[in-house]
Design an enzyme around this catalytic site. Structure first.
Site, mmCIF file in Angstrom:
data_model
loop_
_atom_site.group_PDB
_atom_site.id
_atom_site.type_symbol
_atom_site.label_atom_id
_atom_site.label_comp_id
_atom_site.label_asym_id
_atom_site.label_seq_id
_atom_site.Cartn_x
_atom_site.Cartn_y
_atom_site.Cartn_z
ATOM 1 N N ARG A 197 -14.046 -8.432 1.977
ATOM 2 C CA ARG A 197 -12.659 -8.119 1.865
ATOM 3 C C ARG A 197 -11.715 -9.747 2.379
ATOM 4 O O ARG A 197 -10.729 -9.928 1.453
ATOM 5 C CB ARG A 197 -12.064 -7.051 2.574
ATOM 6 C CG ARG A 197 -12.669 -5.605 2.269
ATOM 7 C CD ARG A 197 -12.263 -5.435 1.025
ATOM 8 N NE ARG A 197 -10.514 -5.204 0.770
ATOM 9 C CZ ARG A 197 -9.822 -4.184 1.187
ATOM 10 N NH1 ARG A 197 -10.380 -3.028 1.600
ATOM 11 N NH2 ARG A 197 -8.601 -4.476 0.994
ATOM 12 N N HIS A 215 -7.587 0.998 -6.287
ATOM 13 C CA HIS A 215 -7.725 0.029 -4.921
ATOM 14 C C HIS A 215 -8.308 -1.276 -5.489
ATOM 15 O O HIS A 215 -9.681 -1.232 -5.193
ATOM 16 C CB HIS A 215 -8.589 0.811 -4.013
ATOM 17 C CG HIS A 215 -8.516 0.219 -2.714
ATOM 18 N ND1 HIS A 215 -7.678 -1.106 -2.308
ATOM 19 C CD2 HIS A 215 -9.004 0.390 -1.522
ATOM 20 C CE1 HIS A 215 -7.883 -1.186 -0.922
ATOM 21 N NE2 HIS A 215 -8.796 -0.444 -0.387
ATOM 22 N N GLN A 222 -10.185 -3.879 -3.238
ATOM 23 C CA GLN A 222 -11.594 -3.207 -2.662
ATOM 24 C C GLN A 222 -12.690 -3.586 -3.866
ATOM 25 O O GLN A 222 -13.874 -3.909 -3.498
ATOM 26 C CB GLN A 222 -11.488 -1.789 -2.262
ATOM 27 C CG GLN A 222 -12.838 -1.034 -1.978
ATOM 28 C CD GLN A 222 -12.951 -1.618 -0.416
ATOM 29 O OE1 GLN A 222 -12.363 -1.511 0.568
ATOM 30 N NE2 GLN A 222 -14.436 -2.008 -0.285
ATOM 31 N N ARG A 231 0.943 -1.106 -0.089
ATOM 32 C CA ARG A 231 -0.024 0.102 -0.020
ATOM 33 C C ARG A 231 0.883 1.384 -0.049
ATOM 34 O O ARG A 231 1.958 1.237 0.983
ATOM 35 C CB ARG A 231 -0.749 0.023 1.254
ATOM 36 C CG ARG A 231 -1.443 1.371 1.352
ATOM 37 C CD ARG A 231 -2.688 1.465 2.349
ATOM 38 N NE ARG A 231 -3.877 0.525 2.248
ATOM 39 C CZ ARG A 231 -5.074 0.604 2.632
ATOM 40 N NH1 ARG A 231 -5.199 1.432 3.587
ATOM 41 N NH2 ARG A 231 -6.218 -0.012 2.131
ATOM 42 N N CYS A 256 -16.526 1.923 1.298
ATOM 43 C CA CYS A 256 -15.193 1.021 1.491
ATOM 44 C C CYS A 256 -14.609 1.295 2.921
ATOM 45 O O CYS A 256 -14.040 0.144 3.592
ATOM 46 C CB CYS A 256 -14.116 1.369 0.467
ATOM 47 S SG CYS A 256 -13.734 3.348 0.627
HETATM 48 N N1 CP Z 1 -11.436 -0.107 2.768
HETATM 49 C C1 CP Z 1 -10.125 -0.094 3.029
HETATM 50 O O1 CP Z 1 -9.112 -0.505 2.401
HETATM 51 O O2 CP Z 1 -9.896 0.149 4.390
HETATM 52 P P1 CP Z 1 -8.424 0.155 5.007
HETATM 53 O O3 CP Z 1 -7.906 1.490 4.799
HETATM 54 O O4 CP Z 1 -8.486 0.066 6.600
HETATM 55 O O5 CP Z 1 -7.470 -0.958 4.656
HETATM 56 N N1 NVA Z 2 -9.903 6.938 -0.985
HETATM 57 C C1 NVA Z 2 -9.720 6.382 0.283
HETATM 58 C C2 NVA Z 2 -9.640 5.089 0.400
HETATM 59 C C3 NVA Z 2 -9.289 4.346 1.831
HETATM 60 C C4 NVA Z 2 -9.616 2.936 2.069
HETATM 61 C C5 NVA Z 2 -8.201 6.937 0.821
HETATM 62 O O1 NVA Z 2 -7.272 6.505 -0.383
HETATM 63 O O2 NVA Z 2 -7.645 7.273 1.559
#
Ligand code: CP
Ligand code: NVA
Length: 311
Positions: free
Chosen positions: A298, A135, A138, A108, A270
């Site tokens: 997930r 993402h 997701q 990430r 999400c």
């Molecule tokens: N939706 C999602 O990816 O959550 P986190 O940021 O908690 O991993």
């Molecule tokens: N759009 C958000 C998603 C978090 C899961 C971010 O990138 O922070």
């Protein structure tokens, strides 16, 4: 629905759903349903997943970690701050070194190019656990949740209301590939990336679906089967938070906005959510919301993904 066989994803990277055909996506959804029934045991014994995080996470981290453990494998949580990456070791060297120790890498990070660089130099599958652009874990899981609740994906109208961000981009690609109609309602200047929209439209043409982008949330949600929301300020954009709060206020999902959708519309997010910013408490905690089922999924979907990429 007929069983999909002969799909081979072993050794592939999972950087974006762009790289996956419709049939491969449906295969992963099919495998996720089997995982959800708890029919799969220790198929990943002896396998290790390295998880590099440059941004915070609750769901992604814990679902991957629990998923590896449930399948008999092991996951390593690696904060990039504690790795030599933070002191200038290159992604290429990191990829080559990790390839000698572990069986897959989940990362990430910020720039999508970083995930691509890691994948280029790694001999093992690399999974995108969120970048500024995409993402995909997701979105794959969101397709699973929509199919689980609505019974099918074909012809479903998904409306994403808010920032044209990473979550919106992956959902656009995902919906277009499987034949859902998708509309994004975003403020002017915050629409999804034009290249992503162009690609999604091409996929949608092939799948007999439709992709639209508008600045008008009300016209967008008319007849929606699914209303999807995400934070107004994503990770890395914190300096813009107060400005965004103003710009995005007409894009709040609230009782007035959802009144234009189908009565049995499904609300998805999400998570994490900021209650009473992008969505009111009444909606996210109301009867049409499935956000916790969505979050749980997930785990099942990523277990299916790990199985497909690793064995
Ligand atoms: N939706 C999602 O990816 O959550 P986190 O940021 O908690 O991993
Ligand atoms: N759009 C958000 C998603 C978090 C899961 C971010 O990138 O922070």
């Amino acid at each position: 629905m007929s069983v999909i066989k002969n799909v081979h994803l072993k050794g592939k990277d999972f950087l974006s759903l762009k790289d996956f055909m419709k049939e491969e996506i449906f295969y992963l959804l099919q495998e996720a349903a089997v995982m959800k029934q708890n029919k799969i045991d220790h198929i990943l014994t002896g396998k290790t997943l390295a998880m590099i995080f440059e941004k915070s996470s609750t769901r992604t981290r814990i679902s991957f970690e629990a998923g590896m453990s449930q399948l008999g494998g092991h996951a390593l949580f690696l904060s990039s701050q504690d790795m030599q990456l933070a002191r200038g070791e290159t992604l290429a060297d990191t990829a080559k070194v990790l390839s000698g120790y572990v069986d897959a890498i989940m990362i990430r990070t910020f720039e999508h190019e970083k995930v691509e660089t890691l994948a280029k130099y790694a001999d093992i599958p690399v999974i995108n656990g969120l970048t500024d652009l995409f993402h995909p874990c997701q979105a794959l899981s969101d397709l699973f949740t929509i199919q689980e609740i609505k019974g099918s994906l074909k012809g479903i109208k998904v409306v994403y209301v808010g920032d044209g961000n990473n979550v919106a981009h992956s959902l656009l690609i995902a919906c277009a590939k499987v034949g859902c109609k998708m509309t994004v309602a975003a403020p002017e200047g915050y629409e999804p990336d034009q290249e992503v929209v162009k690609l999604a439209k091409e996929y949608a043409d092939q799948a007999g679906a439709m992709i639209e982008v508008t600045n008008d949330p009300v016209s967008a949600v008319r007849n929606a089967d699914v209303i999807y929301s995400d934070v107004f300020t994503s990770m890395g954009q914190e300096a813009e938070a107060s400005e965004r709060l103003n710009i995005f206020s007409p894009y709040q999902v609230n009782e007035t906005l959802v009144s234009y959708a189908k009565p049995d519309y499904l609300f998805l997010h999400c998570l994490p959510a900021h209650r009473n910013e992008e969505v009111t408490t009444k909606i996210i905690d109301g009867p049409n919301s499935a956000v916790f089922q969505q979050a749980e999924n997930r785990l099942h979907v990523q277990k299916a993904l790990l199985k497909a990429l690793l064995i």
